[in-house]
Design a protein around this motif. Structure first.
Motif, mmCIF file in Angstrom:
data_model
loop_
_atom_site.group_PDB
_atom_site.id
_atom_site.type_symbol
_atom_site.label_atom_id
_atom_site.label_comp_id
_atom_site.label_asym_id
_atom_site.label_seq_id
_atom_site.Cartn_x
_atom_site.Cartn_y
_atom_site.Cartn_z
ATOM 1 N N LEU A 107 -8.945 11.388 -6.886
ATOM 2 C CA LEU A 107 -7.622 10.447 -6.396
ATOM 3 C C LEU A 107 -7.939 8.790 -7.234
ATOM 4 O O LEU A 107 -6.300 8.066 -6.964
ATOM 5 C CB LEU A 107 -7.851 9.511 -5.372
ATOM 6 N N ARG A 108 -7.979 9.089 -8.286
ATOM 7 C CA ARG A 108 -8.405 8.263 -9.425
ATOM 8 C C ARG A 108 -8.072 6.929 -9.038
ATOM 9 O O ARG A 108 -6.785 5.850 -8.904
ATOM 10 C CB ARG A 108 -6.597 8.510 -10.431
ATOM 11 N N LEU A 109 -9.053 6.760 -8.618
ATOM 12 C CA LEU A 109 -9.491 5.536 -8.130
ATOM 13 C C LEU A 109 -9.882 3.775 -9.251
ATOM 14 O O LEU A 109 -10.101 2.900 -8.548
ATOM 15 C CB LEU A 109 -10.369 4.840 -7.327
ATOM 16 N N GLY A 110 -10.016 4.857 -10.561
ATOM 17 C CA GLY A 110 -9.901 3.737 -10.995
ATOM 18 C C GLY A 110 -11.256 2.882 -11.428
ATOM 19 O O GLY A 110 -12.233 3.059 -11.127
ATOM 20 N N PRO A 111 -11.322 0.918 -11.558
ATOM 21 C CA PRO A 111 -12.916 0.474 -10.948
ATOM 22 C C PRO A 111 -13.584 0.871 -10.270
ATOM 23 O O PRO A 111 -14.545 0.460 -9.956
ATOM 24 C CB PRO A 111 -12.217 -0.564 -11.750
ATOM 25 N N HIS A 112 -12.901 1.234 -9.441
ATOM 26 C CA HIS A 112 -13.496 1.377 -7.239
ATOM 27 C C HIS A 112 -13.853 2.580 -7.167
ATOM 28 O O HIS A 112 -14.198 2.974 -6.197
ATOM 29 C CB HIS A 112 -12.320 0.427 -6.781
ATOM 30 N N LEU A 113 -14.381 3.109 -8.413
ATOM 31 C CA LEU A 113 -14.724 4.513 -8.294
ATOM 32 C C LEU A 113 -15.794 4.497 -7.286
ATOM 33 O O LEU A 113 -16.117 5.204 -6.526
ATOM 34 C CB LEU A 113 -14.629 5.238 -9.088
ATOM 35 N N LEU A 114 -16.725 3.985 -7.906
ATOM 36 C CA LEU A 114 -18.249 3.765 -7.457
ATOM 37 C C LEU A 114 -18.431 3.292 -6.253
ATOM 38 O O LEU A 114 -19.460 3.424 -5.216
ATOM 39 C CB LEU A 114 -19.541 3.235 -8.412
ATOM 40 N N GLU A 115 -16.843 2.852 -6.104
ATOM 41 C CA GLU A 115 -17.003 2.033 -4.604
ATOM 42 C C GLU A 115 -17.264 3.205 -3.340
ATOM 43 O O GLU A 115 -17.656 3.074 -2.120
ATOM 44 C CB GLU A 115 -15.613 1.341 -4.390
ATOM 45 N N VAL A 116 -16.659 4.462 -4.010
ATOM 46 C CA VAL A 116 -16.555 5.400 -2.616
ATOM 47 C C VAL A 116 -18.732 6.057 -2.875
ATOM 48 O O VAL A 116 -18.569 5.682 -0.853
ATOM 49 C CB VAL A 116 -15.994 6.718 -3.592
ATOM 50 N N PRO A 117 -19.163 6.153 -2.788
ATOM 51 C CA PRO A 117 -20.289 6.664 -2.998
ATOM 52 C C PRO A 117 -21.957 5.318 -2.526
ATOM 53 O O PRO A 117 -22.347 5.385 -1.519
ATOM 54 C CB PRO A 117 -21.325 7.425 -4.262
ATOM 55 N N ILE A 118 -20.988 3.642 -2.821
ATOM 56 C CA ILE A 118 -21.600 2.970 -2.859
ATOM 57 C C ILE A 118 -21.183 2.826 -0.876
ATOM 58 O O ILE A 118 -21.901 2.774 -0.248
ATOM 59 C CB ILE A 118 -20.922 2.245 -2.966
ATOM 60 N N SER A 119 -20.290 2.543 -0.748
ATOM 61 C CA SER A 119 -19.636 2.376 0.769
ATOM 62 C C SER A 119 -20.471 3.620 1.915
ATOM 63 O O SER A 119 -20.451 3.951 2.996
ATOM 64 C CB SER A 119 -18.312 2.794 1.293
ATOM 65 N N ALA A 120 -20.417 4.893 1.039
ATOM 66 C CA ALA A 120 -20.900 6.120 1.714
ATOM 67 C C ALA A 120 -22.726 6.138 2.512
ATOM 68 O O ALA A 120 -22.994 6.216 3.223
ATOM 69 C CB ALA A 120 -20.790 8.314 0.968
ATOM 70 N N MET A 121 -22.966 5.294 0.947
ATOM 71 C CA MET A 121 -24.951 4.864 1.663
ATOM 72 C C MET A 121 -24.826 4.398 2.520
ATOM 73 O O MET A 121 -25.674 4.364 2.622
ATOM 74 C CB MET A 121 -25.404 5.334 -0.439
ATOM 75 N N LEU A 122 -24.925 3.154 1.887
ATOM 76 C CA LEU A 122 -23.986 1.595 2.674
ATOM 77 C C LEU A 122 -23.984 2.588 4.478
ATOM 78 O O LEU A 122 -24.560 1.901 5.024
ATOM 79 C CB LEU A 122 -23.163 0.402 2.734
ATOM 80 N N VAL A 123 -23.300 2.721 4.910
ATOM 81 C CA VAL A 123 -22.737 3.417 5.767
ATOM 82 C C VAL A 123 -24.118 4.673 6.497
ATOM 83 O O VAL A 123 -24.574 4.178 7.451
ATOM 84 C CB VAL A 123 -21.824 4.400 6.264
ATOM 85 N N LEU A 124 -24.656 5.390 5.538
ATOM 86 C CA LEU A 124 -25.744 6.098 5.853
ATOM 87 C C LEU A 124 -26.621 5.536 6.210
ATOM 88 O O LEU A 124 -27.848 5.340 7.767
ATOM 89 C CB LEU A 124 -25.919 6.922 4.778
ATOM 90 N N GLY A 125 -27.207 4.023 5.284
ATOM 91 C CA GLY A 125 -28.575 3.088 5.322
ATOM 92 C C GLY A 125 -28.488 2.667 6.762
ATOM 93 O O GLY A 125 -29.599 2.645 7.745
ATOM 94 N N VAL A 126 -27.168 1.915 6.671
ATOM 95 C CA VAL A 126 -27.426 1.210 7.939
ATOM 96 C C VAL A 126 -27.150 1.581 9.191
ATOM 97 O O VAL A 126 -27.627 1.235 10.695
ATOM 98 C CB VAL A 126 -26.190 -0.373 7.842
ATOM 99 N N GLY A 127 -26.027 2.868 9.285
ATOM 100 C CA GLY A 127 -25.737 3.476 10.248
ATOM 101 C C GLY A 127 -26.917 5.078 10.944
ATOM 102 O O GLY A 127 -25.959 4.933 11.607
#
Length: 408
Positions: A107-127
């Motif tokens: 998707l060519r998310l540029g500087p926000h590329l790492l936000e994808v795995p970060i969001s995924a792991m935060l959702v898993l860790g909290v929820g």
């Protein structure tokens, strides 16, 4: 106040403005998120998103906001999918991170590329225990609010157009070139040039060539800062003159590299001592006047940005005239004198060539005249093409469509 003091105050003012802008965006996103009912837990993600999406220009802020929202939505979707299918363990976490990064690159998310795995792991860790779906939806909502507030606040309070900064960057680049010329001129006027001095000037000229891309980025940012920015309405577009000015300075700095290479080579020659002194003093005078031309050219470019209207070109014209006059005076000494064949012939030729190059590159009056002639020629061609098109249409109308087909 000295130049250092003015630059320091300008830097402090920019820092205070940027600090206030960041605080305003974060607080606004937090308040809006609370107003729509996101209070437990506190909507810090909204405030964080507002901080991260805001960029130097409004167009880049909009792009950054879209990229961050896509990154969060993609990360949440992948997390929820993995929890429902395979659960959470060490190997599924590795697969999730890899899939998140690959998806973000697609998707060519540029500087926000790492936000994808970060969001995924935060959702898993909290929820993971309390429900990944509800946690993911909350994160998406907060991200949407933060991105929207970050963009809308900057639409209501748009950042400044960065044209003035670009003009200052061009003037600073011209000042660096002029300072090198003044340094060399002063040393040449004081006495014979030592090889280590010539080597240092050559290295400084090479560094100047590498500074040009930095100034070019400042011009690109200035052009981007006008997009979608209401503060740019009614202000003249001067990026063309800035770009032409930078190119002229860059070409001049490249020619200086050739000049100082010739100076270094000339330190190994052994010409007539009296003639060498005459050439050295003449070269020092020419370099000094080149410095005046370059510095005045940079000031003119900056003044054109900071004081819109017809720029005062009289000072640059006078500096160019002085350089032309002195160049004509020393030409006989540098080329026609029989002693030039014994030594310094290459240096003399290069010095005059560089002078001519600078006169051609930095003469803004001549460039304006040529642009006007080019514009007149283009307009004349367009008028001729339009007249030809009208004549063709009129001829076809008189012949009639069927007769025209018969003639074909």
């Amino acid at each position: 106040m000295t130049a250092w003091g003015r630059r320091g105050l300008a830097g402090l003012r920019r820092f205070v403005v940027e600090l206030g802008r960041r605080c305003r965006d974060a607080v606004a996103a937090f308040v809006v998120a609370q107003a729509v009912g996101l209070s437990d837990p506190p909507p810090l993600v909204a405030a964080l998103t507002a901080l991260l999406v805001v960029q130097a220009t409004l167009a880049s802020t909009l792009v950054s906001g879209v990229q961050r929202v896509l990154a969060v939505v993609l990360g949440v979707a992948l997390a929820v999918g993995f929890v429902s299918v395979v659960g959470l363990n060490w190997w599924s976490l590795g697969i999730l991170v890899a899939a998140s990064i690959v998806s973000g690159q697609i998707l060519r998310l540029g500087p926000h590329l790492l936000e994808v795995p970060i969001s995924a792991m935060l959702v898993l860790g909290v929820g993971y225990l309390g429900g990944a779906e509800s946690t993911g939806i909350g994160r998406i909502v907060e991200t949407l609010i933060g991105a929207a507030v970050g963009v809308l606040v900057n639409v209501a309070f748009p950042p400044a157009v960065r044209t003035r900064f670009a003009g200052q960057a061009v003037a600073k680049y011209a000042g660096e070139i002029a300072s090198l010329l003044v340094e060399a001129a002063t040393a040449m006027a004081a006495g014979p040039v030592e090889p280590h001095d010539a080597q240092r000037w050559l290295e400084d000229a090479r560094r100047l060539n590498r500074h040009a891309p930095q100034v070019d980025r400042a011009l690109a940012e200035a052009d981007e800062s006008r997009r979608l920015n209401v503060r740019a309405i009614g202000t003249p577009k001067v990026e063309r003159s800035l770009r032409e000015g930078l190119e002229a300075l860059e070409h001049s700095s490249v020619s200086l590299r050739t000049l100082f290479r010739s100076v270094l080579d000339g330190t190994h020659d052994q010409p007539d001592a009296a003639y060498a002194e005459q050439v050295r003093l003449a070269a020092a005078a020419l370099l000094s006047e080149m410095a005046a031309v370059v510095r005045t050219f940079g000031d003119l470019i900056r003044d054109e940005i900071e004081e819109p209207g017809a720029p005062d070109e009289a000072e640059l014209t006078a500096a160019l005239d002085a350089l032309r006059h002195h160049r004509a005076q020393v030409e006989a000494l540098l080329l026609d004198d029989p002693r030039s064949r014994v030594g310094l012939w290459d240096f003399n030729s290069v010095l005059l060539t560089v002078t001519d190059r600078m006169l051609a590159e930095l003469d803004v009056v001549e460039h304006a005249r040529l642009r006007g002639e080019l514009g007149d020629a283009v307009r004349a061609r367009l008028r001729a093409a339009a007249a030809l098109e009208r004549l063709r249409d009129t001829t076809v109308g008189r012949i009639g469509p069927h007769e025209h087909e018969d003639q074909d």
